[in-house]
Design a protein around this motif. Structure first.
Motif, PDB file in Angstrom:
ATOM      1  N   ALA A 252     -31.877   5.098   5.004  1.00  0.00           N
ATOM      2  CA  ALA A 252     -31.958   4.881   3.596  1.00  0.00           C
ATOM      3  C   ALA A 252     -31.349   5.873   2.707  1.00  0.00           C
ATOM      4  O   ALA A 252     -31.237   7.045   3.129  1.00  0.00           O
ATOM      5  CB  ALA A 252     -33.678   4.974   3.561  1.00  0.00           C
ATOM      6  N   ALA A 253     -31.108   5.165   1.593  1.00  0.00           N
ATOM      7  CA  ALA A 253     -30.348   6.057   0.431  1.00  0.00           C
ATOM      8  C   ALA A 253     -31.489   5.981  -0.553  1.00  0.00           C
ATOM      9  O   ALA A 253     -32.140   4.898  -1.050  1.00  0.00           O
ATOM     10  CB  ALA A 253     -29.229   5.127  -0.195  1.00  0.00           C
ATOM     11  N   PHE A 254     -31.709   7.110  -1.327  1.00  0.00           N
ATOM     12  CA  PHE A 254     -32.685   7.353  -2.235  1.00  0.00           C
ATOM     13  C   PHE A 254     -32.157   7.292  -3.607  1.00  0.00           C
ATOM     14  O   PHE A 254     -31.133   7.984  -4.010  1.00  0.00           O
ATOM     15  CB  PHE A 254     -33.387   8.701  -2.041  1.00  0.00           C
ATOM     16  CG  PHE A 254     -34.526   9.032  -2.885  1.00  0.00           C
ATOM     17  CD1 PHE A 254     -35.972   8.498  -2.340  1.00  0.00           C
ATOM     18  CD2 PHE A 254     -34.590   9.568  -3.950  1.00  0.00           C
ATOM     19  CE1 PHE A 254     -36.968   8.776  -3.212  1.00  0.00           C
ATOM     20  CE2 PHE A 254     -35.439   9.878  -4.611  1.00  0.00           C
ATOM     21  CZ  PHE A 254     -36.932   9.558  -4.496  1.00  0.00           C
TER      22      PHE A 254
ATOM     23  N   SER B 145     -25.361  21.453   6.133  1.00  0.00           N
ATOM     24  CA  SER B 145     -24.041  21.077   5.934  1.00  0.00           C
ATOM     25  C   SER B 145     -23.840  19.374   6.303  1.00  0.00           C
ATOM     26  O   SER B 145     -24.810  19.062   6.925  1.00  0.00           O
ATOM     27  CB  SER B 145     -23.233  21.930   6.934  1.00  0.00           C
ATOM     28  OG  SER B 145     -23.589  21.321   8.232  1.00  0.00           O
ATOM     29  N   VAL B 146     -22.972  18.782   5.937  1.00  0.00           N
ATOM     30  CA  VAL B 146     -22.685  17.529   6.108  1.00  0.00           C
ATOM     31  C   VAL B 146     -22.661  17.244   7.675  1.00  0.00           C
ATOM     32  O   VAL B 146     -23.440  16.258   8.267  1.00  0.00           O
ATOM     33  CB  VAL B 146     -21.244  16.899   5.764  1.00  0.00           C
ATOM     34  CG1 VAL B 146     -21.008  15.493   6.203  1.00  0.00           C
ATOM     35  CG2 VAL B 146     -21.365  17.152   4.197  1.00  0.00           C
ATOM     36  N   THR B 147     -22.233  18.234   8.587  1.00  0.00           N
ATOM     37  CA  THR B 147     -22.304  18.090  10.038  1.00  0.00           C
ATOM     38  C   THR B 147     -23.567  18.134  10.546  1.00  0.00           C
ATOM     39  O   THR B 147     -24.117  17.464  11.371  1.00  0.00           O
ATOM     40  CB  THR B 147     -21.294  19.032  10.587  1.00  0.00           C
ATOM     41  OG1 THR B 147     -20.065  19.107  10.094  1.00  0.00           O
ATOM     42  CG2 THR B 147     -21.447  18.712  12.131  1.00  0.00           C
TER      43      THR B 147
ATOM     44  N   PRO C 168     -21.553  16.323  -3.931  1.00  0.00           N
ATOM     45  CA  PRO C 168     -20.338  16.035  -2.870  1.00  0.00           C
ATOM     46  C   PRO C 168     -20.795  16.089  -1.488  1.00  0.00           C
ATOM     47  O   PRO C 168     -20.360  15.315  -0.676  1.00  0.00           O
ATOM     48  CB  PRO C 168     -19.338  17.447  -3.108  1.00  0.00           C
ATOM     49  CG  PRO C 168     -19.709  17.523  -4.622  1.00  0.00           C
ATOM     50  CD  PRO C 168     -20.974  17.628  -4.900  1.00  0.00           C
ATOM     51  N   ARG C 169     -21.867  16.992  -0.932  1.00  0.00           N
ATOM     52  CA  ARG C 169     -22.367  16.864   0.274  1.00  0.00           C
ATOM     53  C   ARG C 169     -22.950  15.670   0.557  1.00  0.00           C
ATOM     54  O   ARG C 169     -22.585  14.787   1.760  1.00  0.00           O
ATOM     55  CB  ARG C 169     -23.333  18.031   0.373  1.00  0.00           C
ATOM     56  CG  ARG C 169     -23.780  18.196   2.014  1.00  0.00           C
ATOM     57  CD  ARG C 169     -25.007  19.289   2.070  1.00  0.00           C
ATOM     58  NE  ARG C 169     -24.138  20.457   1.457  1.00  0.00           N
ATOM     59  CZ  ARG C 169     -25.141  21.592   1.336  1.00  0.00           C
ATOM     60  NH1 ARG C 169     -26.301  21.755   1.668  1.00  0.00           N
ATOM     61  NH2 ARG C 169     -24.552  22.669   0.696  1.00  0.00           N
ATOM     62  N   ASP C 170     -23.863  15.084  -0.131  1.00  0.00           N
ATOM     63  CA  ASP C 170     -24.463  13.810   0.124  1.00  0.00           C
ATOM     64  C   ASP C 170     -23.434  12.601  -0.028  1.00  0.00           C
ATOM     65  O   ASP C 170     -23.622  11.725   0.853  1.00  0.00           O
ATOM     66  CB  ASP C 170     -25.430  13.522  -0.858  1.00  0.00           C
ATOM     67  CG  ASP C 170     -26.784  14.368  -0.410  1.00  0.00           C
ATOM     68  OD1 ASP C 170     -26.535  14.836   0.624  1.00  0.00           O
ATOM     69  OD2 ASP C 170     -28.001  14.142  -0.833  1.00  0.00           O
ATOM     70  N   ILE C 171     -22.407  12.691  -0.915  1.00  0.00           N
ATOM     71  CA  ILE C 171     -21.383  11.685  -0.799  1.00  0.00           C
ATOM     72  C   ILE C 171     -20.490  11.536   0.433  1.00  0.00           C
ATOM     73  O   ILE C 171     -20.292  10.629   0.975  1.00  0.00           O
ATOM     74  CB  ILE C 171     -20.372  11.805  -1.910  1.00  0.00           C
ATOM     75  CG1 ILE C 171     -20.956  11.753  -3.308  1.00  0.00           C
ATOM     76  CG2 ILE C 171     -19.338  11.064  -1.977  1.00  0.00           C
ATOM     77  CD1 ILE C 171     -20.193  12.185  -4.682  1.00  0.00           C
ATOM     78  N   ALA C 172     -20.279  12.868   1.004  1.00  0.00           N
ATOM     79  CA  ALA C 172     -19.576  12.873   2.158  1.00  0.00           C
ATOM     80  C   ALA C 172     -20.428  12.392   3.437  1.00  0.00           C
ATOM     81  O   ALA C 172     -19.761  11.602   4.282  1.00  0.00           O
ATOM     82  CB  ALA C 172     -18.928  14.446   2.436  1.00  0.00           C
TER      83      ALA C 172
ATOM     84  N   GLY D 137     -30.664  10.946   1.473  1.00  0.00           N
ATOM     85  CA  GLY D 137     -30.236  11.696   0.497  1.00  0.00           C
ATOM     86  C   GLY D 137     -29.995  11.003  -0.540  1.00  0.00           C
ATOM     87  O   GLY D 137     -30.306   9.628  -0.844  1.00  0.00           O
ATOM     88  N   PHE D 138     -29.499  11.609  -1.719  1.00  0.00           N
ATOM     89  CA  PHE D 138     -28.970  10.662  -3.048  1.00  0.00           C
ATOM     90  C   PHE D 138     -27.341  10.508  -3.052  1.00  0.00           C
ATOM     91  O   PHE D 138     -26.835  11.596  -3.237  1.00  0.00           O
ATOM     92  CB  PHE D 138     -29.318  11.901  -4.315  1.00  0.00           C
ATOM     93  CG  PHE D 138     -30.959  12.179  -4.544  1.00  0.00           C
ATOM     94  CD1 PHE D 138     -31.600  11.385  -5.235  1.00  0.00           C
ATOM     95  CD2 PHE D 138     -31.406  13.596  -4.008  1.00  0.00           C
ATOM     96  CE1 PHE D 138     -32.941  11.979  -5.385  1.00  0.00           C
ATOM     97  CE2 PHE D 138     -32.600  13.707  -4.009  1.00  0.00           C
ATOM     98  CZ  PHE D 138     -33.456  13.192  -5.092  1.00  0.00           C
ATOM     99  N   PRO D 139     -27.262   9.335  -2.822  1.00  0.00           N
ATOM    100  CA  PRO D 139     -25.902   9.123  -2.962  1.00  0.00           C
ATOM    101  C   PRO D 139     -25.242   9.353  -4.462  1.00  0.00           C
ATOM    102  O   PRO D 139     -25.925   8.806  -5.153  1.00  0.00           O
ATOM    103  CB  PRO D 139     -25.662   7.566  -2.464  1.00  0.00           C
ATOM    104  CG  PRO D 139     -26.769   6.934  -2.814  1.00  0.00           C
ATOM    105  CD  PRO D 139     -27.869   8.117  -2.628  1.00  0.00           C
ATOM    106  N   GLY D 140     -24.205   9.932  -4.614  1.00  0.00           N
ATOM    107  CA  GLY D 140     -23.447  10.144  -5.763  1.00  0.00           C
ATOM    108  C   GLY D 140     -24.121  11.594  -6.514  1.00  0.00           C
ATOM    109  O   GLY D 140     -23.557  11.826  -7.324  1.00  0.00           O
TER     110      GLY D 140
END
Length: 528
Positions: free
Chosen positions: A75-77, A27-29, A55-59, A49-52
């Motif tokens: 790091a964003a991948f 989860s995001v938490t 919804p989980r990775d965006i959050a 993770g993969f931004p965008g």
């Protein structure tokens, strides 16, 4: 190349590549807790993770921007720009920047098979995509790690083009170029030879490693790559990852620091390694791998009497490191192979002084071997073993006696019901109770609790955590003897008990009785 004293960067990709493993979901938490835990441990890079992409990775990235990390860089991948599109106009690169992370890790193609057949572009355009993407992100003030996907397959197909791919990323300003064994099929000798060639061409301080475990060599390849001169290792905690997993950091790290003499920011926290491993398994809702090197429950467990005796006299005679260095400990397993020294060590581990030449020891060993012959196993049932030792020493008697029980099962209108009636004796007082549940073991457990909780209210804290059944004599079919292992716990401890019988409910009743007695022994100071 001598690795002793060389600094190594540790790059964790559990939150990205690790979550691509079957059955792994955070989860995001969870992801935020993991980020903070890895930072506290001293990891250099954490790939979120993969931004965008979902919804989980965006959050997660929205929340992660507010974290006050002490050491790790987040790091964003993502991947290189698309063919025929300017880097500044590429939507994915813009999403990477919008994540606000200080490090951008982008993946690009090395193997011309993928360039022409998957991307459907030219080798020259692929090189431009890599250099343009890296240069654009660097110009925006980001550190860039370039992951050269399928590097080893690409190198074997066309070494010159593989080198041109790395050159393009470095011209663009990449801080590291990561050599990815994406299919996990490279052998150790080939891997080390190729890494050495890359290091010779570009210098080891820029070279990272990303290995998969498809051939069971993820850890071995990473260590070989460091020996060849690479300076960064990517991996996941507990080896989570796609297919058979990624390089397991809980194995790589102690090998790097304790066996190869490398240094890293997290080297001083190695004593927290087992705890870190268990933390990840808990969040992933996975049972820990007891056979995991270094951090597994069985990693420093001794069953044979000769081994246990030798380890007691000279620790390193049967242990390749001090278990405390990775937060683990020596365990002695008692079985029908056990001798007096093994049992004495186990008794000491459980808190009892049992002399090797005592009459109690002789009687206990004879009883243990008889019980093992009948099918009992105490390796996962320390609570039952502790009760057995306490009784042999005369320092414990049961808090209650299960004098009898009856269990009935009924199916009515598609519903299952089980009813258990128990008779227990507590301090000379007989108690009868009846309880219902879906299954016979649940009904028996509930009836016992109803009988005992009024006298022993602390039993309300206890719960049955796990239940395992093993058929011991498969050739006897439905009449086979059965072993039941029960894991129970409360807010402070977890313990295992065992029961054996020709009847599965009877074996369960024995294991439940031990579990309850052990809980009461813990809460009431041991002996009664």
């Amino acid at each position: 190349m001598n690795s002793s004293g060389r600094p190594v960067k540790i790059y964790d990709t559990t939150l990205r590549d690790g979550t691509q493993g079957e059955g792994i979901s955070f989860s995001v938490t969870d992801k935020l807790l993991i980020t903070q835990r890895l930072d506290a441990f001293g990891v250099d890079y954490i790939e979120g993770g993969f931004p965008g992409s979902n919804p989980r990775d965006i959050a997660y990235f929205n929340e992660a921007r507010g974290l006050k990390l002490q050491h790790a860089r987040l790091a964003a991948f993502g991947s290189t720009r698309r063919a025929g599109v300017k880097a500044s106009e590429d939507a994915q690169l813009r999403t990477l920047l919008d994540s606000g992370m200080p490090v951008m890790t982008i993946v690009g193609k090395t193997w011309q098979l993928h360039v022409t057949e998957i991307l459907r572009t030219t080798p020259e355009e692929n090189l431009a995509m890599i250099e343009d993407s890296v240069a654009y992100l660097v110009a925006q003030g980001r550190e860039v790690v370039y992951d050269a996907e399928h590097f080893f397959d690409g190198f074997k197909s066309d070494p010159d083009y593989a080198f041109r791919v790395l050159s393009a990323a470095l011209r663009g300003g990449a801080g590291h170029v990561t050599l990815c064994d994406t299919n996990g099929g490279t052998m150790v000798d080939d891997f080390q030879r190729i890494v050495a060639q890359v290091v010779g061409e570009f210098g080891g301080d820029k070279v990272g490693l990303h290995c998969h475990n498809d051939s069971g060599l993820g850890v071995a390849l990473s260590l070989a790559g460091i020996t060849a001169g690479a300076s960064m290792v990517q991996g996941t905690v507990n080896g989570y990852g796609e297919r058979t997993g990624n390089t397991n950091l809980t194995t790589v790290l102690p090998n790097l620091f304790l066996k190869m003499g490398c240094t890293a920011s997290c080297a001083g926290n190695l004593g927290e390694l087992r705890e870190l491993s268990l933390f990840f398994d808990e969040l992933a809702n996975l049972r820990p791998d007891t056979k995991a090197p270094y951090v597994g429950l069985s990693a420093f467990a001794h069953k044979g009497g000769l081994h246990a005796n030798a380890a007691q006299k000279v620790k390193n005679s049967y242990e390749h490191i001090d278990p405390a260095l990775v937060g683990n400990q020596t365990r002695v397993l008692v079985s029908d192979m056990a001798g007096r020294s093994s049992v004495a060590m186990k008794a000491k581990e459980l808190g009892y002084a049992l002399e090797e030449k005592s009459a109690e020891m002789k009687q206990l060993i004879e009883e243990l071997k008889e019980l093992e012959f009948r099918g009992y196993e105490f390796e996962a049932a320390d609570a039952s073993l502790k009760l057995l030792i306490a009784k042999a020493l005369g320092v414990h008697r049961p808090f209650y006696v299960l004098e009898g029980y009856r269990v009935m099962i009924e199916r009515h209108e598609g519903e299952l019901f089980a009813e258990a009636t128990v008779k227990v004796m507590v301090n000379g007082q007989p108690l009868h109770t009846v309880a219902e549940c879906t299954g016979p073991v649940g009904a028996l457990d509930k009836a016992l609790r109803l009988a005992l909780e009024g006298i022993y209210p602390e039993l309300k804290e206890m719960e049955l955590r796990d239940y395992k059944v093993r058929i011991l004599e498969s050739r006897s079919g439905a009449n086979s003897r059965t072993r039941v292992l029960i894991e129970s716990g409360d807010a402070r401890a977890v313990w295992g008990t065992v029961g054996v019988s020709d009847n599965i409910v009877d074996a369960s009743a024995e294991a439940l009785t031990d579990a309850i007695n052990f809980k009461l022994m813990l809460s009431r100071g041991g002996a009664k």
